[in-house]
Design a protein around this motif. Sequence first.
Motif, PDB file in Angstrom:
ATOM      1  N   UNK A   1      -9.774  -5.937   9.336  1.00  0.00           N
ATOM      2  CA  UNK A   1     -10.260  -7.158   8.681  1.00  0.00           C
ATOM      3  C   UNK A   1     -10.600  -6.924   7.210  1.00  0.00           C
ATOM      4  N   UNK A   2     -11.023  -5.720   6.878  1.00  0.00           N
ATOM      5  CA  UNK A   2     -11.285  -5.384   5.481  1.00  0.00           C
ATOM      6  C   UNK A   2     -12.692  -5.628   4.993  1.00  0.00           C
ATOM      7  N   UNK A   3     -13.574  -6.150   5.837  1.00  0.00           N
ATOM      8  CA  UNK A   3     -14.916  -6.492   5.352  1.00  0.00           C
ATOM      9  C   UNK A   3     -15.726  -5.279   4.886  1.00  0.00           C
ATOM     10  N   UNK A   4     -15.416  -4.111   5.398  1.00  0.00           N
ATOM     11  CA  UNK A   4     -16.168  -2.914   4.994  1.00  0.00           C
ATOM     12  C   UNK A   4     -15.775  -2.433   3.587  1.00  0.00           C
ATOM     13  N   UNK A   5     -14.591  -2.757   3.145  1.00  0.00           N
ATOM     14  CA  UNK A   5     -14.042  -2.154   1.923  1.00  0.00           C
ATOM     15  C   UNK A   5     -14.927  -2.399   0.706  1.00  0.00           C
ATOM     16  N   UNK A   6     -15.290  -3.645   0.478  1.00  0.00           N
ATOM     17  CA  UNK A   6     -16.054  -3.967  -0.732  1.00  0.00           C
ATOM     18  C   UNK A   6     -17.516  -3.524  -0.647  1.00  0.00           C
ATOM     19  N   UNK A   7     -17.969  -3.181   0.554  1.00  0.00           N
ATOM     20  CA  UNK A   7     -19.362  -2.765   0.716  1.00  0.00           C
ATOM     21  C   UNK A   7     -19.593  -1.301   0.343  1.00  0.00           C
ATOM     22  N   UNK A   8     -18.537  -0.536   0.228  1.00  0.00           N
ATOM     23  CA  UNK A   8     -18.703   0.897  -0.028  1.00  0.00           C
ATOM     24  C   UNK A   8     -19.010   1.150  -1.502  1.00  0.00           C
ATOM     25  N   UNK A   9     -20.171   1.692  -1.821  1.00  0.00           N
ATOM     26  CA  UNK A   9     -20.536   1.897  -3.229  1.00  0.00           C
ATOM     27  C   UNK A   9     -19.685   2.958  -3.922  1.00  0.00           C
ATOM     28  N   UNK A  10     -19.020   3.795  -3.162  1.00  0.00           N
ATOM     29  CA  UNK A  10     -18.214   4.835  -3.808  1.00  0.00           C
ATOM     30  C   UNK A  10     -16.705   4.615  -3.614  1.00  0.00           C
TER      31      UNK A  10
ATOM     32  N   UNK B   1      -6.937   1.436   1.993  1.00  0.00           N
ATOM     33  CA  UNK B   1      -5.984   0.695   2.820  1.00  0.00           C
ATOM     34  C   UNK B   1      -4.676   1.469   2.847  1.00  0.00           C
ATOM     35  N   UNK B   2      -4.167   1.681   4.036  1.00  0.00           N
ATOM     36  CA  UNK B   2      -2.828   2.245   4.156  1.00  0.00           C
ATOM     37  C   UNK B   2      -1.916   1.152   4.686  1.00  0.00           C
ATOM     38  N   UNK B   3      -0.880   0.866   3.926  1.00  0.00           N
ATOM     39  CA  UNK B   3       0.060  -0.169   4.333  1.00  0.00           C
ATOM     40  C   UNK B   3       1.043   0.425   5.335  1.00  0.00           C
TER      41      UNK B   3
ATOM     42  N   UNK C   1     -12.398 -17.367   2.661  1.00  0.00           N
ATOM     43  CA  UNK C   1     -12.785 -16.056   2.137  1.00  0.00           C
ATOM     44  C   UNK C   1     -12.111 -15.759   0.802  1.00  0.00           C
ATOM     45  N   UNK C   2     -11.158 -16.595   0.417  1.00  0.00           N
ATOM     46  CA  UNK C   2     -10.433 -16.458  -0.856  1.00  0.00           C
ATOM     47  C   UNK C   2      -9.758 -15.097  -0.990  1.00  0.00           C
ATOM     48  N   UNK C   3      -9.142 -14.660   0.095  1.00  0.00           N
ATOM     49  CA  UNK C   3      -8.474 -13.359   0.055  1.00  0.00           C
ATOM     50  C   UNK C   3      -6.953 -13.485  -0.058  1.00  0.00           C
ATOM     51  N   UNK C   4      -6.448 -14.721  -0.037  1.00  0.00           N
ATOM     52  CA  UNK C   4      -4.995 -14.891  -0.176  1.00  0.00           C
ATOM     53  C   UNK C   4      -4.657 -15.140  -1.635  1.00  0.00           C
ATOM     54  N   UNK C   5      -3.760 -14.296  -2.143  1.00  0.00           N
ATOM     55  CA  UNK C   5      -3.299 -14.413  -3.529  1.00  0.00           C
ATOM     56  C   UNK C   5      -1.820 -14.787  -3.493  1.00  0.00           C
TER      57      UNK C   5
ATOM     58  N   UNK D   1       2.499 -15.318  -0.384  1.00  0.00           N
ATOM     59  CA  UNK D   1       1.086 -14.940  -0.222  1.00  0.00           C
ATOM     60  C   UNK D   1       0.885 -13.489   0.226  1.00  0.00           C
ATOM     61  N   UNK D   2      -0.074 -12.835  -0.392  1.00  0.00           N
ATOM     62  CA  UNK D   2      -0.508 -11.515   0.067  1.00  0.00           C
ATOM     63  C   UNK D   2      -2.037 -11.513   0.170  1.00  0.00           C
ATOM     64  N   UNK D   3      -2.560 -10.539   0.883  1.00  0.00           N
ATOM     65  CA  UNK D   3      -4.007 -10.427   1.032  1.00  0.00           C
ATOM     66  C   UNK D   3      -4.575  -9.462  -0.004  1.00  0.00           C
ATOM     67  N   UNK D   4      -5.703  -9.852  -0.585  1.00  0.00           N
ATOM     68  CA  UNK D   4      -6.482  -8.958  -1.444  1.00  0.00           C
ATOM     69  C   UNK D   4      -7.832  -8.761  -0.754  1.00  0.00           C
ATOM     70  N   UNK D   5      -8.039  -7.566  -0.201  1.00  0.00           N
ATOM     71  CA  UNK D   5      -9.252  -7.296   0.580  1.00  0.00           C
ATOM     72  C   UNK D   5     -10.326  -6.585  -0.248  1.00  0.00           C
ATOM     73  N   UNK D   6     -10.194  -6.634  -1.559  1.00  0.00           N
ATOM     74  CA  UNK D   6     -11.124  -5.877  -2.395  1.00  0.00           C
ATOM     75  C   UNK D   6     -12.485  -6.548  -2.541  1.00  0.00           C
ATOM     76  N   UNK D   7     -12.565  -7.840  -2.222  1.00  0.00           N
ATOM     77  CA  UNK D   7     -13.860  -8.534  -2.376  1.00  0.00           C
ATOM     78  C   UNK D   7     -14.393  -9.105  -1.070  1.00  0.00           C
ATOM     79  N   UNK D   8     -13.513  -9.363  -0.138  1.00  0.00           N
ATOM     80  CA  UNK D   8     -13.947  -9.917   1.149  1.00  0.00           C
ATOM     81  C   UNK D   8     -12.938  -9.511   2.218  1.00  0.00           C
ATOM     82  N   UNK D   9     -13.059 -10.124   3.402  1.00  0.00           N
ATOM     83  CA  UNK D   9     -12.177  -9.748   4.495  1.00  0.00           C
ATOM     84  C   UNK D   9     -11.659 -10.964   5.237  1.00  0.00           C
ATOM     85  N   UNK D  10     -10.850 -10.705   6.236  1.00  0.00           N
ATOM     86  CA  UNK D  10     -10.224 -11.776   7.018  1.00  0.00           C
ATOM     87  C   UNK D  10     -11.009 -12.017   8.301  1.00  0.00           C
ATOM     88  N   UNK D  11     -11.352 -13.272   8.538  1.00  0.00           N
ATOM     89  CA  UNK D  11     -12.076 -13.633   9.766  1.00  0.00           C
ATOM     90  C   UNK D  11     -11.112 -14.010  10.889  1.00  0.00           C
TER      91      UNK D  11
END
Length: 153
Positions: free
Chosen positions: A134-143, A148-150, A42-46, A53-63
């Motif tokens: 998982x974060x999959x909804x995040x990038x789908x929201x048009x607005x 994310x709350x850490x 998913x290319x979410x690990x930066x 490593x940290x997760x970036x959930x802005x484009x995809x999510x964790x399976x």
Amino acid sequence: MKNTKDVDEQKLLIRPPYYNDIDAFGRECQECDGLCATSCQEQIIVITEDKTPILNLSKSGCTYCDDCATVCESEVLSTEYKKQIDAEIVISKNNCMSWEGVMCFSCKDPCLEDAIDFQAMFMPTINQEKCTSCGFCISRCPSLAIKIKEFNV
Ligand code: SF4
Ligand code: SF4
Ligand code: SF4
């Protein structure tokens, strides 16, 4: 229940969901070429400047596929420690179009857990009992209304 805090996306330090010892990242990852990031389909690990490593959930999510933990040779990440991502996903009522009366289900479709509840087709909220962060909804929201709350750790 853990306390949460709002943070800017850039400052989020959400680790892959397979660690036990938070300090192990600082001890072990410097000797590694970021195998976990390379393994993530998913290319979410930066890999950050400190080589951890940290997760970036802005484009995809964790399976929760286990791949990042399986390749980690120093066992900073291990399937033995598998858990939910250390973050809470919430919908900002101020940004959400549906809370303004516009029909939108963009976040609902990608949620495999059916964790987003609508009241009479509007006013969505995330059911924290069902949400896996998982974060999959995040990038789908048009607005950009899904935040994310850490967790405080
Ligand atoms: S594979 Fe393991 S040691 Fe390497 S960067 Fe990732 S977590 Fe750190
Ligand atoms: S579990 Fe899979 S999708 Fe999630 S961060 Fe690890 S490799 Fe990526
Ligand atoms: S973060 Fe939660 S609400 Fe969003 S898609 Fe994943 S399980 Fe569903």
